[in-house]
Write a protein that holds these residues in place. Structure first.
Motif, PDB file in Angstrom:
ATOM      1  N   UNK A  58     -27.999   7.289 -21.265  1.00  0.00           N
ATOM      2  CA  UNK A  58     -28.725   6.599 -20.207  1.00  0.00           C
ATOM      3  C   UNK A  58     -28.590   5.112 -20.502  1.00  0.00           C
ATOM      4  N   UNK A  59     -28.244   4.343 -19.488  1.00  0.00           N
ATOM      5  CA  UNK A  59     -28.037   2.909 -19.683  1.00  0.00           C
ATOM      6  C   UNK A  59     -28.877   2.144 -18.672  1.00  0.00           C
ATOM      7  N   UNK A  60     -29.657   1.197 -19.177  1.00  0.00           N
ATOM      8  CA  UNK A  60     -30.394   0.258 -18.333  1.00  0.00           C
ATOM      9  C   UNK A  60     -29.749  -1.105 -18.560  1.00  0.00           C
ATOM     10  N   UNK A  61     -28.894  -1.541 -17.625  1.00  0.00           N
ATOM     11  CA  UNK A  61     -28.248  -2.842 -17.810  1.00  0.00           C
ATOM     12  C   UNK A  61     -29.275  -3.964 -17.925  1.00  0.00           C
ATOM     13  N   UNK A  62     -28.983  -4.921 -18.771  1.00  0.00           N
ATOM     14  CA  UNK A  62     -29.852  -6.097 -18.887  1.00  0.00           C
ATOM     15  C   UNK A  62     -29.273  -7.264 -18.098  1.00  0.00           C
ATOM     16  N   UNK A  63     -28.161  -7.036 -17.454  1.00  0.00           N
ATOM     17  CA  UNK A  63     -27.540  -8.047 -16.607  1.00  0.00           C
ATOM     18  C   UNK A  63     -28.260  -8.094 -15.266  1.00  0.00           C
ATOM     19  N   UNK A  64     -27.917  -9.082 -14.471  1.00  0.00           N
ATOM     20  CA  UNK A  64     -28.374  -9.048 -13.088  1.00  0.00           C
ATOM     21  C   UNK A  64     -27.746  -7.842 -12.420  1.00  0.00           C
ATOM     22  N   UNK A  65     -28.413  -7.314 -11.394  1.00  0.00           N
ATOM     23  CA  UNK A  65     -27.934  -6.117 -10.720  1.00  0.00           C
ATOM     24  C   UNK A  65     -26.489  -6.265 -10.264  1.00  0.00           C
ATOM     25  N   UNK A  66     -26.114  -7.436  -9.777  1.00  0.00           N
ATOM     26  CA  UNK A  66     -24.753  -7.597  -9.256  1.00  0.00           C
ATOM     27  C   UNK A  66     -23.705  -7.710 -10.366  1.00  0.00           C
TER      28      UNK A  66
END
Length: 166
Positions: free
Chosen positions: A31-39
């Motif tokens: 499971x990955x929750x990006x820490x980048x902006x959504x785009x």
């Protein structure tokens, strides 16, 4: 899903986000929750997929969907990103659209009778009545996770799409 599996996320800079891992059917599931902006979500997805040699067709991206009413969840493989900038970035980073998408309906502000710009709408919490419907869609989606982990995507689609009204 993380809560149901009693998982904790850990920050992993090389994957541009937080990662949790468990095993289902003898196979690792990340499971990955990006820490980048959504785009820029593609950075996290491609980094993890590249490191673990995960093919696009073994990836499931869960995202909000303006074109579905709150409470509706749909599973599909591939397709156009439409106006979703996160999906556009994932397409670009993976070099493929051949991944699975779990689309969680949030409705469109106009369809919900709101005079709100789309960008403002998606960046704010839903109203209580929409949140209740979205939560139900998420619960229904959790029920198909075992099928997805087993690679039984067609069966998962059938179960999720049967009586999709909350």
């Amino acid at each position: 899903l993380a809560r149901s599996q009693s998982l904790s996320f850990t920050r992993q800079a090389k994957f541009f986000g937080e990662v949790a891992r468990f095993t289902a059917g003898g196979e690792p599931v990340f499971l990955v929750k990006p820490s980048t902006y959504m785009n820029r979500s593609g950075q996290a997805v491609a980094a993890l997929a590249g490191f673990y040699r995960i093919a696009p067709e073994a990836i499931l991206v869960v995202h909000d969907e303006l074109d579905l009413e709150p409470g509706i969840a749909k599973l599909k493989k591939g397709g156009s990103p439409g106006g979703h900038n996160g999906l556009k970035d994932i397409d670009s980073a993976l070099g493929s659209r051949d991944y699975w998408r779990l689309r969680i309906g949030i409705g469109h502000p106009r369809a919900l009778g709101l005079q709100q710009a789309v960008v403002d709408f998606v960046l704010h919490r839903p109203r209580a009545e929409e949140q209740t419907l979205i939560d139900r869609a998420l619960e229904r989606s959790l029920n198909i996770i075992p099928l997805l982990c087993e690679g039984r995507f067609e069966q998962a689609m059938k179960e999720l799409h049967t009586d999709p009204k909350p």
